[in-house]
Design an enzyme around this catalytic site. Sequence first.
Site, short mmCIF file in Angstrom:
data_model
loop_
_atom_site.label_atom_id
_atom_site.label_comp_id
_atom_site.label_asym_id
_atom_site.label_seq_id
_atom_site.Cartn_x
_atom_site.Cartn_y
_atom_site.Cartn_z
N LEU A 440 -28.47 19.56 133.40
CA LEU A 440 -29.29 19.12 134.53
C LEU A 440 -28.35 18.90 135.71
O LEU A 440 -28.06 17.77 136.10
CB LEU A 440 -30.05 17.85 134.16
CG LEU A 440 -31.31 17.54 134.98
CD1 LEU A 440 -32.19 16.56 134.22
CD2 LEU A 440 -30.99 17.00 136.36
N ALA A 441 -27.88 20.00 136.27
CA ALA A 441 -26.89 19.94 137.34
C ALA A 441 -26.94 21.26 138.10
O ALA A 441 -26.42 22.27 137.63
CB ALA A 441 -25.48 19.70 136.77
N GLU A 442 -27.59 21.25 139.25
CA GLU A 442 -27.83 22.49 139.97
C GLU A 442 -26.54 23.15 140.46
O GLU A 442 -26.43 24.37 140.48
CB GLU A 442 -28.76 22.23 141.15
CG GLU A 442 -30.21 22.00 140.76
CD GLU A 442 -30.49 20.61 140.20
OE1 GLU A 442 -31.55 20.40 139.60
OE2 GLU A 442 -29.61 19.72 140.36
N GLN A 464 -34.69 24.65 138.70
CA GLN A 464 -36.02 24.28 138.21
C GLN A 464 -37.05 24.10 139.32
O GLN A 464 -38.21 24.49 139.17
CB GLN A 464 -35.91 23.01 137.37
CG GLN A 464 -37.11 22.73 136.50
CD GLN A 464 -36.79 21.65 135.48
OE1 GLN A 464 -36.80 20.46 135.80
NE2 GLN A 464 -36.50 22.05 134.26
N PHE A 465 -36.65 23.50 140.44
CA PHE A 465 -37.53 23.33 141.60
C PHE A 465 -36.69 23.55 142.86
O PHE A 465 -35.55 23.10 142.94
CB PHE A 465 -38.13 21.92 141.65
CG PHE A 465 -39.20 21.66 140.62
CD1 PHE A 465 -40.53 21.98 140.87
CD2 PHE A 465 -38.88 21.09 139.40
CE1 PHE A 465 -41.51 21.73 139.92
CE2 PHE A 465 -39.85 20.84 138.45
CZ PHE A 465 -41.18 21.17 138.71
N ASP A 467 -36.90 22.06 145.48
CA ASP A 467 -36.60 20.75 146.05
C ASP A 467 -35.26 20.20 145.61
O ASP A 467 -34.69 19.31 146.26
CB ASP A 467 -37.70 19.75 145.65
CG ASP A 467 -39.10 20.32 145.84
OD1 ASP A 467 -39.43 21.29 145.12
OD2 ASP A 467 -39.84 19.82 146.69
N ILE A 469 -32.49 22.16 144.91
CA ILE A 469 -31.44 23.16 145.07
C ILE A 469 -30.29 22.65 145.93
O ILE A 469 -29.20 23.22 145.93
CB ILE A 469 -32.02 24.45 145.68
CG1 ILE A 469 -31.09 25.64 145.40
CG2 ILE A 469 -32.29 24.29 147.18
CD1 ILE A 469 -31.69 26.98 145.75
N HIS A 511 -41.76 18.25 144.82
CA HIS A 511 -42.10 19.42 144.02
C HIS A 511 -42.93 20.40 144.84
O HIS A 511 -43.73 21.15 144.30
CB HIS A 511 -42.88 19.01 142.76
CG HIS A 511 -42.10 18.13 141.84
ND1 HIS A 511 -42.04 16.77 142.00
CD2 HIS A 511 -41.34 18.42 140.76
CE1 HIS A 511 -41.28 16.24 141.05
NE2 HIS A 511 -40.84 17.22 140.28
#
Length: 711
Positions: A440-442, A464-465, A467, A469, A511
């Site tokens: 969980l780390a863009e 994932q979203f 928002d 990024i 989102h």
Amino acid sequence: MTRAEQIKTSSARSAKEELNGGRRNGAALSLSPGPLSNGHTKILRDPMTKTELLRAYNDIIRARLNDEKSIVLYKQNKCHFQIGVAGHEAVQVAAAHAFRPSKDWFYPYYRDMALCAALGMTDREFMLNAMNKKADPNSHGRQMPMHYGHKGLNIVNQSSPTGTQFLQAVGCALGAKKRGLKEVVYVSAGEGTCSQGDFHEALNWAAREKLPVVFLIQNNEYAISVHVSEQLAGQSVYKLVAGYEGLAREKIDGTDYEASYVAMRSAHARALHGDGPSMIEADVPRLQSHSISDNQLKYRTIEDIESDKLRCPIAKLRSLLIERGHASKAELQAIDAKIKAEVDSAAEWAEDQPDCTAAEALGPNYVQPEPWLEVEEGTAQGEEIYLVDALNHAMDEELAKNPDVFVFGQDVAHGKGGVFTVTAGLTAKYGIDRVFNGPLAESSIAGVAIGMATRGLKPVAEIQFGDYIWTAMMQIRNELVMMNYRSDGDFTCPAVIRVPVGGYIHGGCYHSQNIEATFAHFPGVFVVYPSNATDAKGLLKSAIRGKDPVLFLEHKGLYRQVYAKGPEGGADFLTPIGKAKVVRSGDAATIVTWGALVNKSLLAAKELAAEGIEIEVIDIRSIVPLDIEAIFNSIRKTNRVLVAHEDVQFGGFGAEIAAQIADASFRYLDAPVKRLGMKYVAAVAHAGVIEDAVLPQNGDVLRAARELLSF
């Protein structure tokens, strides 16, 4: 404990952990059955030979003299930047001798001149770099000097933002592991960069996956002017990284070539053996200011600077060679003189080489990308499917076609298949090696994708979203976008990053964002935004087969809309990137749109058609490259245009389209360019009534079209 005592303790620790036996420089190694207490695999060695130590001396001197020559050139106004290696040479040369040029991979930082020299970069190449010459293999004049890169030596072209190389090195190592290649990745930085999140994200991923990567942190105690006591808890990277299970770590005297070599060779062997990553912290002095633009007398005492000079690795190695009878003072002076003459000659040669020219500034794929696939717009056949399934089928087919395609991101693997189930079933079909979860780390997801792509793989990574990024912005803006340009095409980065975006789903503030206008501003990355299943599949397949980076935007509100369904076409059905599509013909006015506004525009056009007014609707499909000619052609016929999009109208991408129309097609207009977009509010609220109020609705498009027609 004083600084001198710390160094003495560090050297004693290194000496204690050195083990006897084995040969270096490509000879066979004797590996122990188990790891040492510090995690390194045991390497046996004999005392270093005269040949080995003189080789090290030659490489260290070559680096120092090229560095000093760059300073001379700067003073002569022939070089416009310099950032020194002085004090760091021993550990860098040791690393180069422990690794394998052109076989292993290297992600250096701007002080790594000695590493590059020992790997095989020549005096002429260093001088071409210093003078920004066209033939410079590092960046061909595109970057400041001392930003290293060399295609033939597997030195990946680096950038100025410190720390971005860590995650890319992890991606490169992940690629080696997935391909089953016996390669090791070197990545280095100063201690100040270890304050950054990318460093810790890289350690986490590398340790968790037992990747073949070696982190060399060269601690000279100063990040420009900020002392390590103001940077790191405990003032030591060795202490800082203690909690990463599976990461071997060692702290050494980086001015001691022999101790450095043993540590680097041990870490290399450990990685090659499949035992995982290592982090080596090397204590080194910084014998110059941070760069030629800096003056360290503003923040360091004379006593501190003079104390560092006593730790010069060249002086240390000279003394060692003389003590062991390997060379006399006169013989070493002769080596110095010979290398200096070679460096001076290389500088004279480089000065006469061609400079960069203005004609090279606008090369293909460097400023404005062009479509890479010459494919015709075919007619898709087959059963109509939802957009979400079209994307799934596109990845399925490309995974089957190309073994170098890898799909990863948050929650994309196993039974989940992504939060929108776009990747459902792919892990079961292709295995966890090909379709896997990222942390969980863009920034990690983007950086690792860049590292994989740079070495020739085809990652299809999911954020994932849209928002979220923004924590990956550094990797995308300064790395993904710039890799091709800054290396003049020596390195390419054909990563595809999939990003769900958009509102109309009551997703709330975090989102519902649209991001296309931001990323369209960065030349070098394609931005694609389909509105229906047929285009989505064809465009994603084209992106995966292409040679350049693509930001692939997917409107999550369209994933399961009946009106966005369409026939998917066969396994080789492709949609050309950079080609707009006229989805409804007309002559009264043109609506230029994309994403969720395509259907709303079609509904408005249908209602106006009942009144005898035919509206032409253009789905641009690609934000970058923008098919502006298709828009111009329509305007010549209709003489009126409305640009409608979901993102905020102020500063939205529609403003760019409107500006280009005004600039090139003004004489064809019978009315001002009309724009429609989201209201100027910070975010889309969760409450449906507020979401409806701020996002463009069907009635808004119809009303804007009527206003345009009434002018």
